[in-house]
Scaffold this active site. Structure first.
Site: not given
Ligand SMILES: *[C@@H]1O[C@H](CO)[C@@H](O)[C@H](O)[C@H]1NC(C)=O
Ligand SMILES: *[C@@H]1O[C@H](CO)[C@@H](O)[C@H](O)[C@H]1NC(C)=O
Ligand SMILES: *[C@@H]1O[C@H](CO)[C@@H](O)[C@H](O)[C@H]1NC(C)=O
Ligand SMILES: *[C@@H]1O[C@H](CO)[C@@H](O)[C@H](O)[C@H]1NC(C)=O
Ligand SMILES: *[C@@H]1O[C@H](CO)[C@@H](O)[C@H](O)[C@H]1NC(C)=O
Ligand SMILES: *[C@@H]1O[C@H](CO)[C@@H](O)[C@H](O)[C@H]1NC(C)=O
Ligand SMILES: *[C@@H]1O[C@H](CO)[C@@H](O)[C@H](O)[C@H]1NC(C)=O
Ligand SMILES: *[C@@H]1O[C@H](CO)[C@@H](O)[C@H](O)[C@H]1NC(C)=O
Ligand SMILES: *[C@@H]1O[C@H](CO)[C@@H](O)[C@H](O)[C@H]1NC(C)=O
Length: 763
Positions: A147, A218, A532
Site C-alpha cells: 500500500d 490509505h 479498498s
C-alpha cells in the site's frame, strides 16, 4: 471521502502518462522480463549473475553511456513471484534479448491504480465465542499489506498485549526518510519500501517520502482495518465514537510501500510481493488493481499465483468502477475478489425547527455550530440557481437525481449551510462537504417544507456529530463497487464476496488532512469508502481463519467464507443493490454474499483447488505455452486435462450463442464439483436448488453421504436453457443442507446472455 480519493487517483494517472510519453522520446523503457530458469547454464552460481550476463551480451553499444552499464540496467531481480528481472532496455536490446535461449516474455512496466470501530460488531465478532477467541484474535498470523505505507505513531500499531514476534518471521524495518528501525514492534513487525521502478521509469522524479512512512493515509487506514490494535475513544470529529480495532486485533502487520504520492508501477509491486513471500507473510491484502489486462500480463495475478502456491491467502479489491457490469479488476481465479457494501451505522445531525420539531439528517460535517444560534431557512426548489443568503441555510429538493449538481451549486455560492431532500441512498460522496450539509429523505423533507411554507421567518438550530446504529436495510451493495464478470477470466464468477466498505473508521496520519475542501481538519481517524476498505476487512478475517485452521489452503479459506456468507440483510430480505435502484443484488455485484466470520469457522464442506487445477484453466483459456509459463514460472506443466470447469464455490453459465438461426433451441451446460468434508465425521447433505426462471437446473446425485472427515464427494450440476437467453441475468443458488445438522453450504449460480469479452495478449 471516496470522491476525494478518485480525484487524487486521476491526478496520479495524468502525471504517470506524462512521464511515459517523456520517456518514449528516449527510446529506453522499463520492461519486466520473464526467463526460463531451467535454461540457465550450470556455469552461473545464481539467477542474478545469469541475468546480468544475459543483459551484458545484448547491451546496445551505440547507447552505452556511463548510466546504462549492465549492472545498473537491472532494476530488480525477482526470486519468488516470477523468474526474471526488470530492466531499462532500448527497442533493439529487447529484440536481441527475445531471441536468446531462456527468454519467455516481456511487458512494459505499467502504472497501477489505488481503489480508493464498529464494523466488527456488524459482522458478529465478539469476545465470547467464535472467530476472535478461537483464533486468539489472529495471534501469530502475519498480514502483509502492499500500500502507500504506514504512519507508525498511530495507536493502532501499539504492541501492548502482544506476544513476541513469531520466530519464522524474516522481515525487516527499513530505514528511510523520517523512518527508522525503532518504529517497528511486535504489532508492526515489518516495514519496507519499493521505489526503484518508479525512479527508473521517471529518472528526474524526486520522491518526497522515500521510506515506509505514509503521506497519503490509505495504507494506514487499510492496515489498521485488517489488524489494528485496540484504541479507545476513537472517532471522526465525534462521529463513530468508540473503541477502534481491526478485524484481527492480535495479528501482525507488515507494510510494503509500493504506492507513492508521485505514482506506482508494476515492477515495484512485483518486488514488494516478492519480498513479502520471502519474509514469510501468511495473508496478503492488496487494495489496488490493473484494469483490462490478461492474467499473464497482470503483475498482481502473476505474483499472487506464486503466493498461493506457498499457501499465502490473498485478498484483493474488486475496484470502484461500478455499477456497470464488467468493470471489475483482480478477477483472478486464485485470489479472493472483494466487493463493498454499507454497514448499519449512520452519521447524523439534528435539525431543531423553530416550532420545536426535530428532524434527523445524514451528515459528516466535522465542526459544531453554536447550539443556541438559529439560522434562517430558505427553500430554493431544485437549486439550479443558488444565491447566498447571509447566514441562512439553503434547502434544496432533488427531484431528478441532480444531487451532486445541487451540492456543488451550494459550494460555489458559498452558502452558510445546506439541507438536501433526496432519495439518493449512496451519500458517501457528498456527506463530507466543507459547509454544513444535511441530507433528508422525502418524508422528513415534507415536514421541513411544510414548516417553511407556513412561517415567514422559518429558522432552525443544528447539532452535528451524532451516530445512529441499526440503519435498515444493511448491508447494501455500494453503487461504486465494481461488477463482474471478470474480463480476464469470465468463466469464474466474480466478485467472490462482499465486505464492509462504506464510511469505515480506521487510523489516519495526524498530519494529513482528514477532510476535503477549503477548510482542512486533522484527525487520527478517518472515514473512507471503497473496495479498498472491504478488502482488508476480509484479509483480517482470513487471518482469523488461518489462526484456527493453519493447514487449510487459500482456496479452502475462500470457500469457507463464500459458502457461509449472508445473502439476507438485517430486514431478512435479499441484500439490495444501491447501484440498481435498490433491487435485490445479483452475485455479479455482491458475490456469494456478505462475509460472516463466525460461520466461516465451521463451513461443513469446502471446495478445494490445487495449483494444477488453475493451470488446467489457463490451458483451456487457449493461452500459448509462453503465456502459461509467465504465470507458472515453469515449463513443466501438462495441458492434457485442460478445463474451464474449476472446482469453485460458485457457478456462471453463458447462454449467448449466436451461431444458430433458432435461438430458442435448448442447450445444457454442465459443471463438476468435488467437496471435502471438514465437519463431523459422519454427515449427510441434501441439495436444494432455488428456482431460476426459464431454466432447468439439476444436480446429480441429490444427496452426499460422508463417513469420514476429509472424505471427498463429487456432484454434477447442469443448467438447461435457450441458446440465447432473453434475460441479461438470472440468478439463484444451490445449497447443500446437512440432514439433522447445522451446516448449510451455499453457492450462487448466475446464468447470463452477456457475450463477455476475454482479454488475450496485447500485441
Ligand atoms: C528513531 O526515531 C525516533 C524519533 O525520531 C527516535 O526517538 C529514535 O531514537 C530513533 N531510533 C533510532 C534507532 O535511530
Ligand atoms: C531530466 O533532467 C535532465 C537534466 O536536467 C534533462 O536534460 C532531461 O530533459 C530531463 N528529462 C525529463 C524526462 O524531464
Ligand atoms: C476515554 O474516554 C473516557 C471517558 O471520557 C475516559 O475516562 C478515558 O480516560 C478515555 N481514554 C483515553 C485512552 O483517552
Ligand atoms: C462538538 O460537540 C460535541 C458534543 O455535542 C463534542 O463531543 C465535540 O467535541 C464538539 N466538537 C468540536 C469540534 O468542538
Ligand atoms: C422518491 O421516492 C418516493 C417514494 O418512494 C417516490 O414517490 C418519488 O417519486 C421518488 N422521487 C424521485 C425523485 O426519485
Ligand atoms: C464565504 O463565506 C465566508 C463566511 O460565511 C467568508 O468568510 C468567505 O470570505 C466567503 N468566501 C468567498 C469566496 O466568498
Ligand atoms: C479454445 O479453443 C478451442 C478450439 O479452437 C475452442 O473450442 C474454445 O472455445 C476456445 N476457448 C476459449 C476460452 O476461447
Ligand atoms: C440479453 O437480455 C437483454 C434483456 O435483459 C436483452 O435486451 C438483450 O437483447 C439480450 N441479449 C442478447 C444477445 O440476446
Ligand atoms: C457472435 O458472432 C459475432 C460475429 O461472428 C462474433 O464476433 C461474436 O463473438 C459472437 N458472439 C458469441 C457470444 O459467440
Amino acid at each position: 471521502m471516496a470522491a476525494q480519493f478518485q480525484f487524487s487517483v486521476c491526478l496520479l494517472l495524468m502525471t504517470i502518462s506524462q512521464f511515459i510519453s517523456a520517456s518514449l522520446a528516449h527510446e529506453m523503457n522499463c520492461y519486466i522480463v520473464h526467463m526460463d530458469i531451467s535454461a540457465m547454464p550450470k556455469a552461473y552460481s545464481n539467477h542474478h549473475s545469469w541475468y546480468l550476463a544475459t543483459l551484458a551480451s545484448i547491451t546496445d553499444n551505440s547507447k552505452l553511456t556511463t548510466t546504462s552499464v549492465p549492472s545498473t540496467k537491472i532494476i530488480y531481480t525477482y526470486t519468488n513471484v516470477m523468474h526474471g528481472f526488470s530492466a531499462i532496455l532500448s527497442d533493439s536490446e529487447l529484440e536481441s534479448l527475445s531471441s536468446l535461449p531462456g527468454y519467455v516474455s516481456s511487458f512494459r512496466d505499467a502504472p497501477v491504480n489505488l481503489d480508493t470501530t464498529y464494523s466488527f460488531k456488524f459482522l458478529g465478532l465478539n469476545s465470547n465465542y467464535g472467530a476472535w477467541p478461537d483464533s486468539d484474535y489472529g495471534r501469530d498470523v502475519i498480514i502483509g499489506v502492499i500500500d502507500t505505507g504506514i504512519w507508525p505513531e498511530s495507536k493502532s500499531y501499539d504492541d501492548y498485549g502482544m506476544t513476541p514476534t513469531p520466530l519464522k518471521w524474516k522481515g525487516a524495518c527499513e530505514i528511510g526518510t523520517q523512518f527508522n528501525s525503532s518504529m517497528c514492534n511486535k504489532k508492526l513487525v515489518g516495514a519496507r519500501y519499493f521505489s526503484k521502478g518508479l525512479l527508473a521509469n521517471n529518472p528526474n522524479l524526486t520522491i518526497s517520502m522515500n521510506s515506509p512512512r505514509d503521506t497519503d493515509g490509505h495504507g494506514t487506514h487499510t492496515s489498521s482495518t485488517a489488524a489494528g490494535n485496540y484504541v479507545d475513544n476513537a472517532s471522526y470529529f465525534g462521529y463513530a465514537y468508540g473503541t477502534a480495532r481491526g478485524m484481527a486485533p492480535h495479528a501482525r502487520v507488515a507494510m510494503y510501500k509500493a504506492l507513492f504520492n508521485e505514482g506506482s508501477v508494476s515492477s515495484d509491486i512485483l518486488a514488494a510481493i516478492d519480498q513479502a513471500i520471502e519474509d514469510g507473510v501468511d495473508v496478503l491484502s492488496l487494495s489496488f488493481g490493473l484494469n483490462d489486462v490478461a492474467l499473464f500480463e497482470d503483475p498482481v495475478a502473476i505474483a499472487t499465483f506464486a503466493a498461493i502456491e506457498k499457501g499465502i491467502f490473498v485478498s484483493t479489491s474488486a475496484g470502484n468502477q461500478g455499477p456497470l457490469l464488467e468493470t471489475l479488476h483482480n478477477g483472478t481465479p486464485w485470489v479472493l475478489t472483494v466487493a463493498a457494501g454499507s454497514i448499519d451505522r449512520e452519521y447524523v445531525g439534528r435539525i431543531i425547527l423553530g416550532n420545536g420539531v426535530t428532524i434527523t439528517g445524514q451528515t459528516l460535517y466535522p465542526n459544531n455550530l453554536t447550539h443556541s444560534q438559529n439560522f434562517p431557512l430558505v427553500f430554493m426548489g431544485e437549486c439550479d440557481d443558488v444565491k447566498k443568503i447571509g447566514t441562512g441555510f439553503v434547502v434544496c429538493q432533488d427531484k431528478t437525481g441532480a444531487l451532486s449538481e445541487q451540492v456543488y451549486a451550494c459550494l460555489n455560492a458559498n452558502v452558510s449551510g445546506g439541507i438536501f431532500i433526496t432519495n439518493n441512498s449512496d451519500l458517501g460522496f457528498f456527506r463530507d462537504s466543507s459547509f454544513p450539509a444535511l441530507f433528508l429523505n422525502h418524508q422528513d423533507g415534507e415536514t421541513i417544507l411544510k414548516y417553511i411554507n407556513m412561517n415567514q421567518k422559518a429558522q432552525a438550530s443544528f447539532e452535528f456529530q451524532k451516530t445512529s446504529i441499526g440503519a435498515k436495510a444493511a448491508p447494501k451493495v455500494a453503487a461504486y463497487s465494481s461488477r463482474g464478470p471478470s474480463a480476464s477470466c469470465p468463466f469464474v464468477l466474480k466478485p467472490d464476496i462482499m465486505g464492509p466498505g462504506d464510511l469505515i473508521l480506521a487510523s489516519w496520519p495526524s498530519n494529513v488532512a482528514a477532510t476535503e475542501g477549503s477548510s482542512q481538519y486533522f484527525s487520527n481517524f478517518n472515514l473512507l469508502s471503497g473496495t479498498s476498505m472491504s478488502c482488508p476487512h476480509v484479509a483480517g478475517i482470513a487471518a482469523l481463519l488461518r489462526g484456527v485452521h493453519p493447514k487449510w489452503s487459500p482456496a479452502a479459506i475462500r470457500s469457507a467464507m463464500m459458502t457461509t456468507s449472508d445473502f439476507l440483510d438485517n430486514k431478512y430480505n435479499p441484500i439490495l443493490d444501491s447501484g440498481a435502484l435498490n433491487h435485490p443484488a445479483s452475485p455479479l455485484a455482491s458475490g456469494a454474499g456478505h462475509v460472516n466470520p463466525n460461520k466461516a469457522l465451521d463451513p461443513g464442506l469446502i471446495y478445494d483447488v490445487k495449483a494444477a487445477d488453475y493451470i488446467n484453466l489457463l490451458c483451456a483459456l487457449n493461452y500459448t505455452s509462453k503465456q502459461i509459463q509467465t504465470v507458472t514460472r515453469s515449463a513443466s506443466y501438462s495441458c492434457s486435462t485442460a478445463s474451464l470447469d474449476l472446482n469453485y464455490p460458485s457457478f456462471i453459465a453463458y447462454f449467448n450463442a449466436n451461431d444458430t438461426s433458432n435461438s430458442n433451441e435448448l442447450t445444457v451446460q454442465e459443471f463438476h464439483r468435488t467437496v471435502t468434508n471438514v465437519g463431523d465425521k459422519t454427515s449427510v447433505y441434501e441439495a436444494k436448488i432455488t428456482h431460476m426462471d426459464g431454466l432447468n437446473v439439476n444436480v446429480v446425485p441429490e444427496k452426499l453421504s460422508f463417513k469420514d472427515k476429509y472424505e471427498m464427494q463429487s456432484y454434477r450440476l447442469s443448467i438447461q436453457g435457450p441458446r440465447r437467453m432473453k434475460n441479461k441475468i438470472i440468478h439463484g443458488s444451490i445449497s447443500w443442507i446437512e440432514v439433522s445438522g447445522r451446516h448449510v453450504v451455499r453457492s450462487p449460480i448466475v446464468a447470463t446472455n452477456l457475450s463477455s469479452r476475454i482479454l488475450s495478449g496485447r500485441k
